[in-house]
Each structure stands twice: as structure tokens, then as C-alpha cells.
Design an enzyme around this catalytic site. Structure first.
Site, PDB file in Angstrom:
ATOM      1  N   GLY A  17      26.823  15.031  31.880  1.00  0.00           N
ATOM      2  CA  GLY A  17      27.896  15.039  30.462  1.00  0.00           C
ATOM      3  C   GLY A  17      28.532  14.801  29.840  1.00  0.00           C
ATOM      4  O   GLY A  17      28.769  13.496  30.097  1.00  0.00           O
ATOM      5  N   SER A  18      28.920  14.909  28.788  1.00  0.00           N
ATOM      6  CA  SER A  18      29.367  14.453  27.462  1.00  0.00           C
ATOM      7  C   SER A  18      31.055  13.862  28.294  1.00  0.00           C
ATOM      8  O   SER A  18      30.918  13.226  27.814  1.00  0.00           O
ATOM      9  CB  SER A  18      29.996  15.127  26.547  1.00  0.00           C
ATOM     10  OG  SER A  18      30.578  16.151  26.924  1.00  0.00           O
ATOM     11  N   TYR A  19      31.342  15.145  29.429  1.00  0.00           N
ATOM     12  CA  TYR A  19      33.107  14.095  29.711  1.00  0.00           C
ATOM     13  C   TYR A  19      32.365  14.229  31.553  1.00  0.00           C
ATOM     14  O   TYR A  19      33.441  14.364  31.795  1.00  0.00           O
ATOM     15  CB  TYR A  19      33.901  15.403  29.604  1.00  0.00           C
ATOM     16  CG  TYR A  19      33.450  16.599  29.322  1.00  0.00           C
ATOM     17  CD1 TYR A  19      33.072  17.068  30.521  1.00  0.00           C
ATOM     18  CD2 TYR A  19      33.079  17.226  28.167  1.00  0.00           C
ATOM     19  CE1 TYR A  19      32.788  18.977  30.250  1.00  0.00           C
ATOM     20  CE2 TYR A  19      32.454  18.216  27.986  1.00  0.00           C
ATOM     21  CZ  TYR A  19      32.442  19.402  29.071  1.00  0.00           C
ATOM     22  OH  TYR A  19      32.131  20.332  28.559  1.00  0.00           O
ATOM     23  N   GLY A  20      31.468  13.558  31.784  1.00  0.00           N
ATOM     24  CA  GLY A  20      31.350  12.826  32.968  1.00  0.00           C
ATOM     25  C   GLY A  20      30.179  13.370  33.903  1.00  0.00           C
ATOM     26  O   GLY A  20      29.153  14.028  33.294  1.00  0.00           O
ATOM     27  N   CYS A  22      28.459  15.708  37.694  1.00  0.00           N
ATOM     28  CA  CYS A  22      28.486  16.427  38.648  1.00  0.00           C
ATOM     29  C   CYS A  22      27.316  16.062  39.712  1.00  0.00           C
ATOM     30  O   CYS A  22      26.299  15.797  39.557  1.00  0.00           O
ATOM     31  CB  CYS A  22      27.923  18.097  37.975  1.00  0.00           C
ATOM     32  SG  CYS A  22      28.913  18.678  38.439  1.00  0.00           S
ATOM     33  N   LYS A  37      33.496  17.066  39.584  1.00  0.00           N
ATOM     34  CA  LYS A  37      32.995  16.707  38.319  1.00  0.00           C
ATOM     35  C   LYS A  37      33.739  15.359  38.281  1.00  0.00           C
ATOM     36  O   LYS A  37      35.219  15.363  38.808  1.00  0.00           O
ATOM     37  CB  LYS A  37      32.848  17.316  37.546  1.00  0.00           C
ATOM     38  CG  LYS A  37      33.006  17.156  35.801  1.00  0.00           C
ATOM     39  CD  LYS A  37      33.055  18.237  35.029  1.00  0.00           C
ATOM     40  CE  LYS A  37      31.705  18.609  34.747  1.00  0.00           C
ATOM     41  NZ  LYS A  37      31.169  18.146  33.053  1.00  0.00           N
ATOM     42  N   ASP A 140      34.010  25.840  24.359  1.00  0.00           N
ATOM     43  CA  ASP A 140      33.023  24.892  23.975  1.00  0.00           C
ATOM     44  C   ASP A 140      31.890  25.382  25.141  1.00  0.00           C
ATOM     45  O   ASP A 140      30.729  25.033  26.165  1.00  0.00           O
ATOM     46  CB  ASP A 140      32.762  23.890  25.429  1.00  0.00           C
ATOM     47  CG  ASP A 140      31.967  22.626  24.810  1.00  0.00           C
ATOM     48  OD1 ASP A 140      31.627  21.839  26.024  1.00  0.00           O
ATOM     49  OD2 ASP A 140      30.940  22.479  24.092  1.00  0.00           O
TER      50      ASP A 140
HETATM   51  C1  LIG Z   1      19.868  21.497  36.854  1.00  0.00           C
HETATM   52  N1  LIG Z   1      21.040  22.176  37.420  1.00  0.00           N
HETATM   53  C2  LIG Z   1      21.151  22.118  38.367  1.00  0.00           C
HETATM   54  O1  LIG Z   1      20.209  21.757  39.486  1.00  0.00           O
HETATM   55  C3  LIG Z   1      22.809  22.416  39.140  1.00  0.00           C
HETATM   56  C4  LIG Z   1      23.096  22.849  40.119  1.00  0.00           C
HETATM   57  C5  LIG Z   1      22.517  23.519  41.236  1.00  0.00           C
HETATM   58  N2  LIG Z   1      24.286  23.106  39.709  1.00  0.00           N
HETATM   59  C6  LIG Z   1      24.813  22.533  38.447  1.00  0.00           C
HETATM   60  C7  LIG Z   1      26.546  22.395  38.592  1.00  0.00           C
HETATM   61  C8  LIG Z   1      27.613  22.930  39.157  1.00  0.00           C
HETATM   62  C9  LIG Z   1      27.737  23.739  40.428  1.00  0.00           C
HETATM   63  O2  LIG Z   1      26.845  23.536  41.326  1.00  0.00           O
HETATM   64  N3  LIG Z   1      29.211  24.297  40.519  1.00  0.00           N
HETATM   65  C10 LIG Z   1      29.717  23.494  39.314  1.00  0.00           C
HETATM   66  C11 LIG Z   1      30.790  23.757  38.954  1.00  0.00           C
HETATM   67  C12 LIG Z   1      31.273  23.357  37.809  1.00  0.00           C
HETATM   68  C13 LIG Z   1      30.445  22.393  36.799  1.00  0.00           C
HETATM   69 CL1  LIG Z   1      31.500  21.785  35.264  1.00  0.00          CL
HETATM   70  C14 LIG Z   1      29.382  21.840  37.208  1.00  0.00           C
HETATM   71  C15 LIG Z   1      28.591  22.895  38.223  1.00  0.00           C
HETATM   72  C16 LIG Z   1      23.954  22.400  38.558  1.00  0.00           C
HETATM   73  C17 LIG Z   1      24.203  21.233  36.766  1.00  0.00           C
END
Ligand SMILES: CNC(=O)c1c(C)[nH]c(/C=C2\C(=O)Nc3ccc(Cl)cc32)c1C
Length: 278
Positions: A17-20, A22, A37, A140
Site C-alpha cells: 500500500g501507500s504506507y507499507g 503486507c 505490515k 481512509d
Molecule cells: C488480494 N488480497 C489478499 O490476498 C489479502 C489477504 C488474503 N489478506 C490481506 C490483507 C490483510 C490480512 O490478511 N490481515 C490484515 C491486517 C491488517 C491489514 Cl492493514 C491488512 C491485512 C490481503 C491484501
């Protein structure tokens, strides 16, 4: 015992993302799947670092079934990176779901949209009306910040971090993306308030149904003009008048006419839907 980087193994990168960044991680002691993150703070000023620490501490206090659970943080001072460890959301994020439907020419079911609306509103209630502290505004709210667990229940992420990381720092200046959900009060350089989160919630629900934001333009000044008018097309006709109506109530230009969290949850349209989804 605080966690260290060695307590985890990185499985994959799941989002940037814009700030890190994951990353999906596995906790070695019990195999639990989590995420962290990663955020670089090397270019932040001292006050911005302090803001980041206080926002992370705030995340620790937010405990709600529809808010992403914070577990721990690790600070690597040698590389100026903070790792925020949180729960894994197997269902991914709403933005990916929107992109997928747009690509396949399909739409999310109406009941899914109502479920996202109700559960995201409950998450915002937890933050706007915190029992033991000041209100926390998300600032946001957008599909990329709403995640789903394995049963497609909402897990709202990145609370409050937006304020820190949009703060005028070289790090935050990397923030990219068109502010489609900017509220009229922000366009008019007035202060951000709880109702601004409601405007964003309405825009997010609109985009979940229409697969495009309510206001689009090729440049910021045209986008600002459209936002100030508050005029936007109805969500696709396959969705009910009730869903279109509740979204319109949230995307009201005049702040005083926009419902707050309690007014949304008390709305007969929501009450009726909550009963039928229970
Ligand atoms: C396409 N997206 C993914 O595959 C995805 C999956 C399976 N999990 C996530 C993201 C998070 C996730 O699984 N737990 C999180 C806790 C905080 C934040 Cl800011 C993000 C997440 C994402 C972006």
C-alpha cells in the site's frame, strides 16, 4: 515476552500500500498464520515517529469483532522498520472483490452489500464512540482497507494510521491514489470529522455495488466540482431502492443532513435487513 523477527517466517507478500508492505507470516511456535505490515520510518520527523507510535498503541486498544485484531509490534531500529503484527483475513480485501467483479462483468449479491454496510458501520461505531477514550476517525475508509475473514465477515484495517502517514513527511508524500472518497468538507478545506467517515462509507458501498466510485473525473478540480454537487447515478437497477436510499443518505453534501453511526444503525431499512441476515 515481546516478539522478535525470528519468531516468524515470511510466507508471501500479500499487499503493498501507500504506507507499507503486507506479508503473510507463520508464527513458528504454533504455526498460526498472521500478517505483518512493514513500514519504514527512517524519513519521518521525531514528531511523526511519536504519532506513529501513539497510533499503533491505539490499534492495540481497538478490540472488536469487525476490526482487524492487533497482536504485537517489532521495531528494527537498525533498518528503521516497524512491523505491526495482526490477524490474517483469509477473504482478502474488498478492492480485489470489486476488481474481480468488474473483470468478470458480475455484481456482488445484495445481501453481501448489506452485510458489509452493517458490519463496517458496527466497526466505525466502536471507534467513533470508544468507551474509554477519544473518538478514533478512520480517515481512509476505502475498499482496500476493508478485509474479510473466512466467513466473509468484515475486518476493518489500518485505523488511524492514515493520519500519521498522510502527515506531511517525505515518507507520506509517496501516498498515491486519487481521493475519490474525499468529502465536500475536505474539498472545501474544512476539518475532517466523524461524518466524513460516513461520507466515505457511503462512497465505498456505492462502489461495491456499482463497481465504480460515485464521483469520477480525469483531474482533481473536476472531481472536486462533482463532489460539491453531490450528484451521482443510481446504483445498478438490480439492487433495491432501499439500498440505493441508504447509500444516498450517507453521501449527503451537507454534513448536518448526513446520518451519524447511531442514526444509520437505527434506520428501519438497516433494522429490517439485520433481522433478515441474522
Ligand atoms: C488480494 N488480497 C489478499 O490476498 C489479502 C489477504 C488474503 N489478506 C490481506 C490483507 C490483510 C490480512 O490478511 N490481515 C490484515 C491486517 C491488517 C491489514 Cl492493514 C491488512 C491485512 C490481503 C491484501
Amino acid at each position: 515476552m515481546p516478539s522478535t523477527l525470528d519468531d516468524f517466517e515470511v510466507i508471501s507478500t500479500i499487499g503493498t500500500g501507500s504506507y507499507g508492505t503486507c506479508k503473510k507470516i507463520r508464527r513458528k511456535k504454533d504455526g498460526k498464520i498472521m500478517v505483518w505490515k512493514e513500514m519504514e520510518y527512517g524519513t519521518m520527523t521525531e514528531s511523526e515517529k511519536q504519532m506513529l507510535v501513539s497510533e499503533v498503541n491505539l490499534l492495540r486498544e481497538l478490540r472488536h469483532q469487525h476490526i482487524v485484531r492487533y497482536h504485537d509490534r517489532i521495531i528494527d531500529r537498525s533498518r528503521a522498520i516497524i512491523y505491526i503484527i495482526m490477524e490474517y483475513c483469509q477473504g482478502g480485501d474488498l478492492d480485489t472483490i470489486i476488481v474481480q467483479n468488474r473483470k468478470e462483468g458480475t455484481h456482488v449479491p445484495e445481501d453481501f452489500a448489506w452485510k458489509i454496510l452493517i458490519q463496517t458501520t458496527l466497526a466505525l461505531k466502536e471507534c467513533h464512540q470508544r468507551k474509554n477514550g477519544k473518538a478514533v476517525l478512520h480517515r481512509d475508509l476505502k475498499p482496500a482497507n476493508v478485509f474479510l475473514d473466512a466467513e466473509s465477515n468484515v475486518k476493518l484495517g489500518d485505523f488511524g494510521l492514515a493520519r500519521v502517514l498522510h502527515h506531511e513527511s517525505s515518507f507520506a508524500k509517496t501516498y498515491v491514489g486519487t481521493p475519490y472518497y474525499m468529502s465536500p468538507e475536505l474539498v472545501n478545506n474544512q476539518s475532517y470529522n466523524e461524518k466524513s467517515d460516513i461520507w466515505s462509507l457511503g462512497c465505498m458501498l456505492y462502489e461495491l455495488c456499482a463497481l465504480v466510485p460515485p464521483f469520477t473525473a480525469s483531474n482533481q478540480s473536476e472531481l472536486n466540482r462533482k463532489i460539491r454537487t453531490g450528484d451521482f447515478p443510481r446504483i445498478p437497477s438490480q439492487y433495491s431502492l432501499e439500498l440505493d436510499l441508504i447509500i444516498r443518505k450517507m453521501i449527503q453534501v451537507e454534513v448536518i443532513r448526513r446520518p451519524n453511526i447511531d442514526a444509520i444503525l437505527a434506520d428501519p431499512l438497516i433494522q429490517r435487513k439485520q433481522d433478515s441476515l441474522a
